[in-house]
Design a protein around this motif. Structure first.
Motif, PDB file in Angstrom:
ATOM      1  N   TYR A  21       0.860  -1.185   0.000  1.00 14.57           N
ATOM      2  CA  TYR A  21       0.000   0.000   0.000  1.00 14.57           C
ATOM      3  C   TYR A  21       0.893   1.230   0.000  1.00 14.57           C
ATOM      4  CZ  TYR A  21      -3.160   3.625   1.680  1.00 14.57           C
ATOM      5  OH  TYR A  21      -3.879   4.779   1.796  1.00 14.57           O
ATOM      6  N   GLU A  22       0.405   2.296  -0.666  1.00 14.56           N
ATOM      7  CA  GLU A  22       1.146   3.564  -0.638  1.00 14.56           C
ATOM      8  C   GLU A  22       0.174   4.726  -0.756  1.00 14.56           C
ATOM      9  OE1 GLU A  22       3.877   4.089  -3.916  1.00 14.56           O
ATOM     10  OE2 GLU A  22       4.756   5.890  -3.014  1.00 14.56           O
ATOM     11  N   ASP A  23       0.427   5.783  -0.005  1.00 16.22           N
ATOM     12  CA  ASP A  23      -0.288   7.053  -0.213  1.00 16.22           C
ATOM     13  C   ASP A  23       0.710   8.184  -0.002  1.00 16.22           C
ATOM     14  OD1 ASP A  23      -0.089   7.471   2.565  1.00 16.22           O
ATOM     15  OD2 ASP A  23      -2.131   6.794   2.967  1.00 16.22           O
ATOM     16  N   ASP A  24       0.227   9.421   0.155  1.00 19.78           N
ATOM     17  CA  ASP A  24       1.149  10.568   0.272  1.00 19.78           C
ATOM     18  C   ASP A  24       2.013  10.487   1.526  1.00 19.78           C
ATOM     19  OD1 ASP A  24       0.145  11.589  -2.014  1.00 19.78           O
ATOM     20  OD2 ASP A  24      -1.123  13.116  -1.050  1.00 19.78           O
ATOM     21  N   ASP A  25       1.515   9.837   2.563  1.00 23.65           N
ATOM     22  CA  ASP A  25       2.210   9.842   3.862  1.00 23.65           C
ATOM     23  C   ASP A  25       2.943   8.550   4.195  1.00 23.65           C
ATOM     24  OD1 ASP A  25       1.198  12.430   4.652  1.00 23.65           O
ATOM     25  OD2 ASP A  25      -0.756  11.456   4.902  1.00 23.65           O
ATOM     26  N   PHE A  26       2.478   7.420   3.641  1.00 22.67           N
ATOM     27  CA  PHE A  26       2.993   6.113   4.087  1.00 22.67           C
ATOM     28  C   PHE A  26       3.291   5.169   2.928  1.00 22.67           C
ATOM     29  CE2 PHE A  26      -0.096   7.560   7.319  1.00 22.67           C
ATOM     30  CZ  PHE A  26       0.707   7.576   8.447  1.00 22.67           C
ATOM     31  N   ARG A  27       4.194   4.203   3.225  1.00 23.43           N
ATOM     32  CA  ARG A  27       4.344   3.026   2.380  1.00 23.43           C
ATOM     33  C   ARG A  27       4.286   1.815   3.319  1.00 23.43           C
ATOM     34  NH1 ARG A  27       6.857   2.100  -2.738  1.00 23.43           N
ATOM     35  NH2 ARG A  27       7.590   4.257  -2.732  1.00 23.43           N
TER      36      ARG A  27
END
Ligand code: AMP
Ligand code: ZN
Length: 140
Positions: A21-27
């Protein structure tokens, strides 16, 4: 980003990883030394050494993501239980000094994670500890 930090490099895609999973804040990546099948780590993209340094907005988002991942991983892997774990400082078992949260799928009888032997709660001691924490909280 901290130059010599491996999790900064992984979180920001400089070192490739299996990314769940990835978004602007985390992987979210798989742990390379898994304690159970599917053991993964949530990495913030910004560098925070530990929970003491962690930005409050990121702190509020990380558990929401942990819930989302635990739910998806439980369905995907068919695990029987789940641990969410986060170590701080050497005494707390931390070995990589970039904040991360462990996502550990558990399978009946796997013995993957064990707490230490339970001690005994002594009322007087609890009272003293309670007062100490309240004193610190009230001084902020
Ligand atoms: P902690 O002991 O809480 O600091 O956890 C560090 C975790 O990072 C351990 O479970 C290691 O197996 C894992 N780890 C260390 N280096 C890597 C890496 N390059 N990629 C993925 N996981 C790693
Ligand atoms: Zn870092």
């Amino acid at each position: 980003m901290k130059e010599d930090c491996i999790f900064c490099k992984i979180a920001n895609g400089i070192i490739p990883s299996y990314t769940l999973y990835e978004d602007d804040d985390f992987r979210v990546i798989f742990d390379l030394g898994p304690v159970s099948k599917g053991h993964a780590l949530i990495l913030p993209k910004e560098h925070y050494a530990n929970i003491y340094e962690l930005d409050e907005e990121i702190a509020s988002k990380v558990f929401v993501l942990a819930k989302k991942m635990a739910t998806a991983m439980t369905e995907a892997f068919g695990c029987d239980g789940f641990n969410i774990l986060q170590n701080n400082n050497e005494a707390g078992g931390q070995t990589v000094f970039h904040f991360h949260m462990h996502l550990v799928p558990r399978y009946e009888g796997d013995g993957a994670i064990k707490f230490g032997k339970a001690g005994e709660a002594v009322e007087e001691k609890l009272k003293e500890l309670e007062e100490k924490v309240k004193e610190v909280l009230n001084s902020k």
